[in-house]
Design a protein around this motif. Structure first.
Motif, PDB file in Angstrom:
ATOM      1  N   ASP A 171     199.645  28.082 -75.279  1.00 34.95           N
ATOM      2  CA  ASP A 171     199.193  26.803 -75.843  1.00 34.95           C
ATOM      3  C   ASP A 171     198.469  25.973 -74.782  1.00 34.95           C
ATOM      4  OD1 ASP A 171     199.289  24.803 -78.103  1.00 34.95           O
ATOM      5  OD2 ASP A 171     200.397  23.670 -76.589  1.00 34.95           O
ATOM      6  N   ALA A 172     199.012  25.941 -73.561  1.00 36.43           N
ATOM      7  CA  ALA A 172     198.351  25.212 -72.473  1.00 36.43           C
ATOM      8  C   ALA A 172     196.988  25.825 -72.158  1.00 36.43           C
ATOM      9  CB  ALA A 172     199.240  25.214 -71.234  1.00 36.43           C
ATOM     10  N   TYR A 173     196.914  27.145 -72.217  1.00 39.89           N
ATOM     11  CA  TYR A 173     195.638  27.839 -71.967  1.00 39.89           C
ATOM     12  C   TYR A 173     194.602  27.454 -73.026  1.00 39.89           C
ATOM     13  CZ  TYR A 173     192.358  31.712 -71.251  1.00 39.89           C
ATOM     14  OH  TYR A 173     191.229  32.469 -71.027  1.00 39.89           O
ATOM     15  N   ASP A 174     195.026  27.415 -74.297  1.00 38.30           N
ATOM     16  CA  ASP A 174     194.115  27.004 -75.374  1.00 38.30           C
ATOM     17  C   ASP A 174     193.623  25.570 -75.165  1.00 38.30           C
ATOM     18  OD1 ASP A 174     194.401  29.455 -76.572  1.00 38.30           O
ATOM     19  OD2 ASP A 174     195.981  28.809 -77.952  1.00 38.30           O
ATOM     20  N   HIS A 175     194.505  24.697 -74.706  1.00 41.52           N
ATOM     21  CA  HIS A 175     194.102  23.318 -74.441  1.00 41.52           C
ATOM     22  C   HIS A 175     193.055  23.251 -73.327  1.00 41.52           C
ATOM     23  CE1 HIS A 175     198.058  21.499 -76.237  1.00 41.52           C
ATOM     24  NE2 HIS A 175     197.220  21.945 -77.165  1.00 41.52           N
ATOM     25  N   CYS A 176     193.238  24.083 -72.307  1.00 42.10           N
ATOM     26  CA  CYS A 176     192.264  24.114 -71.210  1.00 42.10           C
ATOM     27  C   CYS A 176     190.892  24.552 -71.713  1.00 42.10           C
ATOM     28  CB  CYS A 176     192.739  25.053 -70.101  1.00 42.10           C
ATOM     29  SG  CYS A 176     194.149  24.454 -69.158  1.00 42.10           S
ATOM     30  N   ILE A 177     190.873  25.557 -72.566  1.00 47.11           N
ATOM     31  CA  ILE A 177     189.602  26.015 -73.135  1.00 47.11           C
ATOM     32  C   ILE A 177     188.957  24.911 -73.966  1.00 47.11           C
ATOM     33  CG2 ILE A 177     188.547  27.632 -74.757  1.00 47.11           C
ATOM     34  CD1 ILE A 177     190.557  29.711 -73.881  1.00 47.11           C
ATOM     35  N   GLN A 178     189.764  24.238 -74.783  1.00 46.53           N
ATOM     36  CA  GLN A 178     189.249  23.169 -75.631  1.00 46.53           C
ATOM     37  C   GLN A 178     188.654  22.034 -74.786  1.00 46.53           C
ATOM     38  OE1 GLN A 178     192.137  21.659 -78.391  1.00 46.53           O
ATOM     39  NE2 GLN A 178     190.844  19.977 -79.087  1.00 46.53           N
ATOM     40  N   ILE A 179     189.359  21.641 -73.732  1.00 39.63           N
ATOM     41  CA  ILE A 179     188.869  20.563 -72.868  1.00 39.63           C
ATOM     42  C   ILE A 179     187.598  20.990 -72.154  1.00 39.63           C
ATOM     43  CG2 ILE A 179     189.413  19.153 -70.849  1.00 39.63           C
ATOM     44  CD1 ILE A 179     192.367  19.342 -71.690  1.00 39.63           C
ATOM     45  N   THR A 180     187.570  22.229 -71.662  1.00 38.68           N
ATOM     46  CA  THR A 180     186.386  22.731 -70.961  1.00 38.68           C
ATOM     47  C   THR A 180     185.173  22.736 -71.873  1.00 38.68           C
ATOM     48  OG1 THR A 180     187.797  24.135 -69.566  1.00 38.68           O
ATOM     49  CG2 THR A 180     185.453  24.654 -69.646  1.00 38.68           C
ATOM     50  N   GLU A 181     185.352  23.195 -73.108  1.00 43.41           N
ATOM     51  CA  GLU A 181     184.232  23.212 -74.062  1.00 43.41           C
ATOM     52  C   GLU A 181     183.758  21.797 -74.377  1.00 43.41           C
ATOM     53  OE1 GLU A 181     185.779  25.362 -77.356  1.00 43.41           O
ATOM     54  OE2 GLU A 181     185.392  27.353 -76.470  1.00 43.41           O
ATOM     55  N   THR A 182     184.701  20.855 -74.481  1.00 44.01           N
ATOM     56  CA  THR A 182     184.321  19.460 -74.738  1.00 44.01           C
ATOM     57  C   THR A 182     183.515  18.896 -73.577  1.00 44.01           C
ATOM     58  OG1 THR A 182     186.340  19.137 -76.035  1.00 44.01           O
ATOM     59  CG2 THR A 182     185.180  17.161 -75.296  1.00 44.01           C
ATOM     60  N   ILE A 183     183.939  19.197 -72.356  1.00 42.71           N
ATOM     61  CA  ILE A 183     183.217  18.714 -71.176  1.00 42.71           C
ATOM     62  C   ILE A 183     181.803  19.296 -71.140  1.00 42.71           C
ATOM     63  CG2 ILE A 183     183.145  18.789 -68.652  1.00 42.71           C
ATOM     64  CD1 ILE A 183     186.184  18.676 -68.668  1.00 42.71           C
ATOM     65  N   GLU A 184     181.669  20.584 -71.469  1.00 41.47           N
ATOM     66  CA  GLU A 184     180.339  21.204 -71.474  1.00 41.47           C
ATOM     67  C   GLU A 184     179.443  20.540 -72.518  1.00 41.47           C
ATOM     68  OE1 GLU A 184     179.163  23.273 -69.347  1.00 41.47           O
ATOM     69  OE2 GLU A 184     181.049  23.504 -68.275  1.00 41.47           O
ATOM     70  N   SER A 185     180.018  20.218 -73.675  1.00 37.00           N
ATOM     71  CA  SER A 185     179.216  19.550 -74.707  1.00 37.00           C
ATOM     72  C   SER A 185     178.813  18.146 -74.260  1.00 37.00           C
ATOM     73  CB  SER A 185     179.997  19.479 -76.026  1.00 37.00           C
ATOM     74  OG  SER A 185     181.141  18.648 -75.904  1.00 37.00           O
ATOM     75  N   TYR A 186     179.717  17.453 -73.546  1.00 40.44           N
ATOM     76  CA  TYR A 186     179.387  16.123 -73.031  1.00 40.44           C
ATOM     77  C   TYR A 186     178.294  16.199 -71.976  1.00 40.44           C
ATOM     78  CZ  TYR A 186     183.379  13.938 -75.379  1.00 40.44           C
ATOM     79  OH  TYR A 186     184.246  13.450 -76.321  1.00 40.44           O
ATOM     80  N   ARG A 187     178.305  17.255 -71.169  1.00 41.33           N
ATOM     81  CA  ARG A 187     177.251  17.419 -70.172  1.00 41.33           C
ATOM     82  C   ARG A 187     175.889  17.620 -70.852  1.00 41.33           C
ATOM     83  NH1 ARG A 187     178.612  21.845 -65.874  1.00 41.33           N
ATOM     84  NH2 ARG A 187     176.824  20.865 -64.844  1.00 41.33           N
ATOM     85  N   GLU A 188     175.886  18.369 -71.943  1.00 43.65           N
ATOM     86  CA  GLU A 188     174.645  18.549 -72.691  1.00 43.65           C
ATOM     87  C   GLU A 188     174.193  17.238 -73.320  1.00 43.65           C
ATOM     88  OE1 GLU A 188     175.145  21.677 -75.483  1.00 43.65           O
ATOM     89  OE2 GLU A 188     175.560  23.212 -73.964  1.00 43.65           O
ATOM     90  N   ILE A 189     175.153  16.476 -73.855  1.00 43.56           N
ATOM     91  CA  ILE A 189     174.823  15.173 -74.430  1.00 43.56           C
ATOM     92  C   ILE A 189     174.252  14.252 -73.361  1.00 43.56           C
ATOM     93  CG2 ILE A 189     175.802  13.077 -75.451  1.00 43.56           C
ATOM     94  CD1 ILE A 189     177.787  14.852 -76.938  1.00 43.56           C
ATOM     95  N   ASN A 190     174.865  14.272 -72.173  1.00 42.11           N
ATOM     96  CA  ASN A 190     174.401  13.404 -71.086  1.00 42.11           C
ATOM     97  C   ASN A 190     172.986  13.787 -70.649  1.00 42.11           C
ATOM     98  OD1 ASN A 190     175.396  11.255 -69.084  1.00 42.11           O
ATOM     99  ND2 ASN A 190     174.614  12.833 -67.711  1.00 42.11           N
ATOM    100  N   THR A 191     172.710  15.094 -70.600  1.00 42.78           N
ATOM    101  CA  THR A 191     171.350  15.538 -70.289  1.00 42.78           C
ATOM    102  C   THR A 191     170.377  15.066 -71.364  1.00 42.78           C
ATOM    103  OG1 THR A 191     172.220  17.500 -69.159  1.00 42.78           O
ATOM    104  CG2 THR A 191     169.913  17.550 -69.822  1.00 42.78           C
ATOM    105  N   GLY A 192     170.828  15.129 -72.621  1.00 38.87           N
ATOM    106  CA  GLY A 192     169.984  14.634 -73.715  1.00 38.87           C
ATOM    107  C   GLY A 192     169.748  13.140 -73.637  1.00 38.87           C
TER     108      GLY A 192
END
Length: 355
Positions: free
Chosen positions: A257-278
């Motif tokens: 469960d902790a591993y799944d949370h890490c993946i979810q947070i990482t994907e959210t951060i990557e999407s925020y980085r794309e938003i910030n670039t946009g």
């Protein structure tokens, strides 16, 4: 004007690079003051809390949680290393607060280095602190840089015997501490997401130079957040793959469960980085659009006054014989012509949908 931040070498590279392996030296923000310590001992039937390191007989039927707030006291770390029979390289890693999140397995314990993060919305800054968590046979030991953490909920659950923590062994406490830090990542990420939404509205409605500075600060903030969280996914994965007698197979399920949370947070951060670039592209487009609107207005105004200036220039020439100069109503005719030019051009611009 925003002050340019200089990139500096870490204290590790300046002070510790030539020291022998295993030499314990504090690496991090300079801190002063006494180190705060705490001991919590519990099982399903009993609970005790002490304001210092209480090294009594580590009974198997009791869970011992030793917490140390402050790793700048090298003498204390060396003493604790001897008391708990910790490897000297492990103690060196505890004193180095610039560690990358990682999991290491020793004969006597499992070592987990993790970043505890909170977000300061007022200053738009990340407060980052390294936490070292050790799982030994009969205890859990946590080392923090300073007083104040995200473990109050766990302390309250232990004291009030709420949940399964009092009925479980120390490996479940080990998991709970890691999970508590990861849960607070969601809070920080959510606050950053709200800030990005507000910044997007600001850039869309009224962009200025400060908006571009905020986008650049976001880039650095998200990069720091990614460096703190991304390696944790590999670290948790290592716990899942490595079989160890210190962690019960039933508890390993919780780490999924902790591993799944890490993946979810990482994907959210990557999407925020794309938003910030946009947002940067959006800022440049908004500024360009605003400039185009200004140029459009200036062009229309110039287009209106150019023919009027032409008429005024003709009748402003210093020739003696200009027939219209002798007309009785010549001045009125001049203004009628200008009004006709003005109305005609405005009608033409609207017909072309330039206005």
């Amino acid at each position: 004007m925003a002050r340019k931040r200089k990139r500096k070498a870490t204290p590790k590279s300046r002070n510790s690079v030539f020291q022998p392996p295993g030499t314990i030296s504090y690496v991090g923000i300079e801190r002063e003051g006494n180190v705060a310590t705490e001991t919590i001992i519990y099982n399903e039937q009993s609970y005790e809390k002490f304001e210092n390191i209480h090294l009594n007989d580590l009974k198997k039927e009791l869970v011992h949680w030793f917490n140390i707030d402050g790793v700048h006291d090298i003498e204390l770390l060396e003493q604790l290393g001897k008391d708990f029979n910790l490897h000297h390289l492990l103690v060196e890693d505890i004193a180095n607060t610039t560690q990358r999140p990682k999991t290491e397995f020793f004969d006597e314990c499992i070592f987990q280095s993790i970043k505890m993060i909170s977000y300061d919305a007022a200053e738009h800054e990340l407060n980052e602190e390294q936490v070292s968590i050790l799982l030994t046979k009969n205890s859990v030991i946590t080392f923090q840089e300073k007083t104040g953490d995200v473990f109050e909920n766990i302390r309250e659950r232990i004291e009030s015997s709420r949940g399964r923590i009092r009925t479980s062994s120390n490996d479940y406490l080990f998991y709970s501490l890691i999970d508590s830090i990861i849960d607070h990542y969601f809070i920080a990420v959510e606050q950053i997401g709200e800030y990005l939404n507000d910044l997007e509205d600001e850039i869309f409605e009224e962009p200025d130079k400060e908006s571009l500075n905020k986008v650049q600060r976001n880039k650095r903030l998200l990069l720091s957040l990614r460096r703190a969280i991304y390696p944790l996914r590999e670290s948790i994965s290592k716990i899942l793959k490595e079989q160890n007698d210190l962690i019960d197979p039933k508890i390993v399920t919780y780490f999924h469960d902790a591993y799944d949370h890490c993946i979810q947070i990482t994907e959210t951060i990557e999407s925020y980085r794309e938003i910030n670039t946009g947002l940067k592209d959006m800022y440049l487009s908004s500024v360009s659009h605003k400039m185009n609107q200004i140029m459009q207005v200036l062009t229309i105004v110039s287009s209106i006054f150019i023919p009027m200036t032409f008429v005024a220039g003709i009748y402003g020439m210093n020739f003696e014989y200009i027939p219209e100069l002798t007309w009785e109503h010549g001045y009125q005719y001049f203004w009628i012509i200008n009004v006709i030019i003005f109305v005609t051009l405005i009608s033409f611009f609207k017909w072309k949908k330039w206005l």
